[in-house]
Enzyme design. Structure first.
Site, mmCIF file in Angstrom:
data_model
loop_
_atom_site.group_PDB
_atom_site.id
_atom_site.type_symbol
_atom_site.label_atom_id
_atom_site.label_comp_id
_atom_site.label_asym_id
_atom_site.label_seq_id
_atom_site.Cartn_x
_atom_site.Cartn_y
_atom_site.Cartn_z
ATOM 1 N N GLY A 113 0.823 -1.211 0.000
ATOM 2 C CA GLY A 113 0.000 0.000 0.000
ATOM 3 C C GLY A 113 0.854 1.257 0.000
ATOM 4 O O GLY A 113 1.027 1.908 1.040
ATOM 5 N N GLU A 128 10.927 7.233 -16.296
ATOM 6 C CA GLU A 128 11.549 8.549 -16.123
ATOM 7 C C GLU A 128 12.224 8.657 -14.758
ATOM 8 O O GLU A 128 13.305 9.253 -14.636
ATOM 9 C CB GLU A 128 10.514 9.662 -16.296
ATOM 10 C CG GLU A 128 10.043 9.858 -17.731
ATOM 11 C CD GLU A 128 9.099 8.755 -18.223
ATOM 12 O OE1 GLU A 128 8.546 8.009 -17.376
ATOM 13 O OE2 GLU A 128 8.925 8.612 -19.438
ATOM 14 N N GLU A 138 13.186 -4.563 -4.595
ATOM 15 C CA GLU A 138 12.126 -4.806 -5.560
ATOM 16 C C GLU A 138 12.649 -4.620 -6.979
ATOM 17 O O GLU A 138 12.305 -5.356 -7.888
ATOM 18 C CB GLU A 138 10.967 -3.842 -5.289
ATOM 19 C CG GLU A 138 9.721 -4.168 -6.092
ATOM 20 C CD GLU A 138 8.615 -3.131 -5.938
ATOM 21 O OE1 GLU A 138 8.905 -2.004 -5.542
ATOM 22 O OE2 GLU A 138 7.467 -3.484 -6.232
HETATM 23 C C1 LIG Z 1 0.023 -2.792 -12.934
HETATM 24 C C2 LIG Z 1 0.421 -1.874 -11.812
HETATM 25 C C3 LIG Z 1 0.540 -2.396 -10.546
HETATM 26 C C4 LIG Z 1 0.857 -1.556 -9.476
HETATM 27 N N1 LIG Z 1 0.935 -2.093 -8.230
HETATM 28 C C5 LIG Z 1 1.136 -1.273 -7.185
HETATM 29 C C6 LIG Z 1 1.107 -1.788 -5.864
HETATM 30 O O1 LIG Z 1 0.906 -2.989 -5.650
HETATM 31 N N2 LIG Z 1 1.278 -0.937 -4.856
HETATM 32 C C7 LIG Z 1 1.491 0.398 -5.050
HETATM 33 O O2 LIG Z 1 1.652 1.115 -4.084
HETATM 34 N N3 LIG Z 1 1.534 0.930 -6.281
HETATM 35 C C8 LIG Z 1 1.368 0.122 -7.361
HETATM 36 N N4 LIG Z 1 1.389 0.652 -8.626
HETATM 37 C C9 LIG Z 1 1.530 2.085 -8.793
HETATM 38 C C10 LIG Z 1 2.861 2.537 -9.341
HETATM 39 O O3 LIG Z 1 3.860 2.440 -8.375
HETATM 40 C C11 LIG Z 1 2.667 3.966 -9.848
HETATM 41 O O4 LIG Z 1 1.816 3.859 -10.965
HETATM 42 C C12 LIG Z 1 3.960 4.643 -10.234
HETATM 43 O O5 LIG Z 1 4.729 4.924 -9.113
HETATM 44 C C13 LIG Z 1 3.706 5.945 -11.026
HETATM 45 O O6 LIG Z 1 2.767 6.774 -10.421
HETATM 46 P P1 LIG Z 1 1.521 7.339 -11.259
HETATM 47 O O7 LIG Z 1 0.909 6.199 -11.968
HETATM 48 O O8 LIG Z 1 0.705 8.117 -10.332
HETATM 49 O O9 LIG Z 1 2.129 8.258 -12.376
HETATM 50 P P2 LIG Z 1 2.638 9.780 -12.237
HETATM 51 O O10 LIG Z 1 3.582 9.885 -11.124
HETATM 52 O O11 LIG Z 1 1.475 10.694 -12.275
HETATM 53 O O12 LIG Z 1 3.434 9.902 -13.577
HETATM 54 C C14 LIG Z 1 2.821 10.087 -14.861
HETATM 55 C C15 LIG Z 1 3.918 10.398 -15.856
HETATM 56 O O13 LIG Z 1 4.609 11.577 -15.434
HETATM 57 C C16 LIG Z 1 5.972 11.314 -15.303
HETATM 58 N N5 LIG Z 1 6.583 12.046 -14.202
HETATM 59 C C17 LIG Z 1 6.137 12.186 -12.949
HETATM 60 N N6 LIG Z 1 7.010 12.880 -12.218
HETATM 61 C C18 LIG Z 1 8.038 13.179 -13.018
HETATM 62 C C19 LIG Z 1 9.269 13.860 -12.851
HETATM 63 N N7 LIG Z 1 9.649 14.373 -11.689
HETATM 64 N N8 LIG Z 1 10.082 13.948 -13.906
HETATM 65 C C20 LIG Z 1 9.732 13.419 -15.102
HETATM 66 N N9 LIG Z 1 8.615 12.768 -15.320
HETATM 67 C C21 LIG Z 1 7.767 12.646 -14.289
HETATM 68 C C22 LIG Z 1 6.054 9.830 -15.022
HETATM 69 O O14 LIG Z 1 7.327 9.301 -15.323
HETATM 70 C C23 LIG Z 1 4.973 9.294 -15.912
HETATM 71 O O15 LIG Z 1 5.447 9.155 -17.206
HETATM 72 C C24 LIG Z 1 1.085 -0.187 -9.708
HETATM 73 C C25 LIG Z 1 0.975 0.319 -11.000
HETATM 74 C C26 LIG Z 1 0.658 -0.500 -12.047
HETATM 75 C C27 LIG Z 1 0.546 0.081 -13.422
#
Ligand SMILES: Cc1cc2nc3c(=O)[nH]c(=O)nc-3n(C[C@H](O)[C@H](O)[C@H](O)COP(=O)(O)OP(=O)(O)OC[C@H]3O[C@@H](n4cnc5c(N)ncnc54)[C@H](O)[C@@H]3O)c2cc1C
Lengths: 320, 375
Positions: B129, B359, B246
């Site tokens: 989480g 990224e 991880e």
């Molecule tokens: C199939 C799947 C399983 C998952 N399982 C889990 C889980 O079990 N537990 C859990 O906690 N999370 C889980 N996640 C979540 C995952 O860790 C997040 O999706 C990830 O950390 C990215 O966050 P976001 O999706 O909110 O994207 P955002 O952070 O909103 O990013 C969107 C885009 O913006 C870019 N971006 C953001 N900040 C920057 C920056 N500073 N510089 C350049 N580019 C940037 C990103 O690289 C990306 O391309 C899972 C995700 C998926 C897809």
């Protein structure tokens, strides 16, 4: 599996780096357009210290040592044909008494690095490998902007040199040459990335170092990752030089990715990267030469496919 | 440098491979890892127990907790064989890879006694989480709050994208315990039983597949204070270590390579585009080479190395290259749900997002590998 260099390997790396730092003729002026050819003093220094013979015994670890020497040669952008002499020739014909400067030709009339300066040319001619000496061929130096001296090697009528390497010579030459190419591309990429890294760290625009802009940093980071992967694949291929697949994989990856690295390092450096006094082109302008060698990128990639999935076809031997 | 496996390492590989052959369902794929049916869940537990019976379930744990301090290379071999087979441990791969190591590293004696035996028995499911609707890449901005009241923390907030939440008994939960501190300094870890009152799990339907991701809602959930892992407000440094585990963990290159191999073998004349197929295989091997460099660094204790991040970059390229070759070779057949090309597309989609985006990895490579200045 253990991937840190042992004392002997580290010794080779350090000694060759040191030696090339001191023995290499300092470069200045344009990349290679009419530039000086083979750096004989540097090659003699390498030979004199035994670094061209690290793989003379043909033990697996020795081939890896040869690749470490090759990497250092490229990381110094030295004008010495190390790979052909330290890795390829001894793998093909141990104990043949090889001269220091050897060129590699992929077919009659092909472009050979240091072709006008070498003592011997190894010609891959279909299924055979021929050892050509000066009386066997003519050379036509090529006017080129590339950072290796280049010449076309043309076999004289009625001459064919001497066959070397036994019945599987072509396969052996191909494996060693592919591993060597991967190591050379890896070395050139590592050096190019380092030159670009140093530049973007100090060059400022908009009041900050350009390396702090993500668009710059990510491109360079990507190139760095490629260079690292390339280095490891070349080393692994050298460790297991009898394996067709490892050699083809190393050459495939290196040649598929090198153009991206070339584009990225030049992009992040800007206009000064194109100038002859800036250090970058001494490595990047080697990349197209390496890409064009031994049939080119698609040939290596097709070989991977055939070794993996059509092993009966096209005379590629599989040992995977 | 020495690229050979020792006889013991080769034996370990053969053992793990045999357990997979004997105990994993033959039709298990990467998608099965989300255990979206009771049958898949039961099958994954059978595999974990079989691995335990063969002494290849938790060998990297310290001897006093039932392991034998196996090397990082042995861990890699196990990871390659299991991830390569679609990870038939199901969600429990997380337990052995990083949940238990975190508890061993930071837990109290009582916590180790409480959690480790069930994990070692291959019989308990955890979820992670971390992410929240407004805390993705910027994970440290998370807001789910935990307020101390007597011998409980009262938790309120929401997690999202949580894998395995539909089956998990425990959540490795990141919460904010000090809202006034700097964002990295107010975070704590709670080991939360998922059956506490006030917890609600909802599936987020997605193109990836059934039960790929979920939301967890926390409404006045009273979590006993003895569920706090490590120090209060000391969660962040621990999490960084956990994430490093991880990142090296998933041998994606191995699965991608096997998927490619199988697909190409099924073509009577080999691939039509031999160049693309050869390059895709080379991309898998490049990611493998990077992973091995990362394992070497980890074994040598080089924490501030970029190799784990570089491996993630390599894995993205490998998964995508394989997906592309499979769809190109399959043509319209790739549009049929369940076709290997379709599966590879859905597997390769989240690779550049989950566990830290591409990224974010490139940022870390720029900093750790190239020492580039920060923005
Ligand atoms: C199939 C799947 C399983 C998952 N399982 C889990 C889980 O079990 N537990 C859990 O906690 N999370 C889980 N996640 C979540 C995952 O860790 C997040 O999706 C990830 O950390 C990215 O966050 P976001 O999706 O909110 O994207 P955002 O952070 O909103 O990013 C969107 C885009 O913006 C870019 N971006 C953001 N900040 C920057 C920056 N500073 N510089 C350049 N580019 C940037 C990103 O690289 C990306 O391309 C899972 C995700 C998926 C897809």
């Amino acid at each position: 599996m253990h991937l840190d260099p042992d004392a002997e390997q580290q010794g080779v790396i350090d000694a060759v780096r040191d030696l090339l730092a001191h023995a290499s003729t300092p470069h200045s002026g344009p990349a290679a357009v009419g530039s000086a050819g083979l750096d004989r003093p540097a090659l003699a220094a390498l030979a004199g210290n035994g670094f061209l013979d690290v793989a003379a015994d043909g033990a697996p670890g020795d081939h890896l040592n040869a690749v470490l020497v090759i990497e250092q040669g490229e990381q110094a952008a030295a004008a010495v044909p190390i790979a052909s002499r330290a890795l390829v020739a001894p793998y093909l014909g141990p104990g043949e008494g090889w001269p220091d400067a050897i060129g590699l030709a992929y077919g009659d009339g092909s472009v050979v690095r240091y072709g006008a300066d070498v003592d011997v040319v190894l010609l891959l001619d279909g299924a055979s490998v021929r050892r050509l000496t000066a009386e066997d061929y003519d050379v036509e130096p090529i006017r080129s902007r590339m950072a290796y001296p280049l010449a076309r090697v043309i076999v004289r009528p009625g001459r064919s040199g001497v066959a070397v390497g036994g019945s599987d010579a072509a396969a052996r030459l191909t494996r060693a040459w592919r591993s060597a190419l991967a190591a050379e591309l890896a070395g050139a990429m590592v050096r190019a990335v380092e030159v670009a890294r140093a530049h973007v760290t100090v060059r400022t625009q908009f009041g900050r170092p350009i390396g702090s802009f993500q668009a710059v940093a990510h491109r360079l980071a990507d190139a760095y990752v490629t260079a690292q992967a390339c280095t490891w694949l070349a080393r692994r291929a050298a460790w297991d030089l009898d394996n067709d697949l490892s050699a083809a994989v190393a050459a495939t990856y290196a040649t598929a990715m090198a153009q991206n690295v070339f584009d990225s390092v030049h992009q992040v450096v800007g206009a000064v990267g194109f100038t002859t006094e800036f250090d970058l082109q001494r490595s990047t302008m080697r990349i197209p030469v390496l890409l064009a060698e031994l049939g080119g990128p698609a040939t290596h990639a097709r070989a991977v496919s055939r070794i993996k999935w059509r092993s009966a076809a096209v005379g590629e031997r599989t040992s995977a | 440098m020495d690229f050979d496996w020792s006889p013991e390492e080769s034996h370990l590989r053969a053992t793990v491979r045999q357990v997979v052959l004997d105990h994993a369902p033959p039709d298990w794929t990467s998608r099965s890892r989300d255990v979206f049916t009771p049958e898949l869940l039961a099958a994954s537990k059978r595999v974990c127990r079989a691995l335990a019976d063969a002494y290849v379930w938790i060998p990297h744990w310290p001897a006093e907790y039932g392991g034998r301090d196996a090397s990082v290379w042995e861990q890699l071999i196990i990871g390659e064989e299991l991830w390569g087979a679609g990870e038939p441990r199901g969600p429990q791969y997380m337990n052995t890879n990083w949940v238990a190591p975190a508890i061993i590293a930071a837990g109290t004696e009582a916590q180790r006694d409480r959690y480790l035996p069930a994990i070692a028995a291959g019989d308990v499911l955890w979820c992670q989480g971390f992410s929240e609707p407004d805390a993705g890449s910027d994970l440290a901005s998370l807001r789910t709050s935990a307020v101390r009241e007597g011998d409980s923390y009262v938790v309120n907030g929401q997690k999202i994208w949580t894998s395995y939440a539909h089956v998990a008994q425990h959540c490795f939960l990141l919460v904010r315990t000090d809202a006034s501190a700097k964002k990295h300094d107010g975070i704590s870890i709670l080991l939360v039983p998922m059956d506490l009152p006030g917890i609600e799990v909802r599936e987020v339907t997605s193109i990836i597949g059934p039960h790929a991701v979920h939301e967890i809602f926390f409404a006045d959930v009273r979590v006993p204070v003895d569920c706090l892992l490590g120090e209060e407000n000391g969660g962040w440094p621990l999490i960084r270590k956990v994430l490093a585990h991880e990142r090296v963990g998933a041998a994606r290159f191995e699965r991608a390579s096997r998927v490619l191999d199988q697909a190409m073998r099924s073509l009577p004349d080999g691939p039509v585009d031999e160049v693309a197929a050869g390059r895709a295989f080379a991309a898998c091997e490049a990611a493998r080479a990077l992973a091995y460099a990362a394992v070497q660094d980890r074994g040598a204790g080089r924490d501030r190395s970029a190799t784990a991040n570089a491996t993630r970059v390599g894995n993205v390229a490998a998964e995508r290259a394989v997906a592309r070759v499979l769809s190109d070779e399959a043509g319209q057949q790739a549009l049929v749900a369940g076709d290997p090309a379709d599966e590879q597309l859905t597997v390769s989609l989240p690779v550049s997002i989950s566990s830290g985006t591409l990224e974010v990895q490139l940022d870390l490579v720029a900093r750790l590998g190239l020492d580039l200045p920060r923005a």
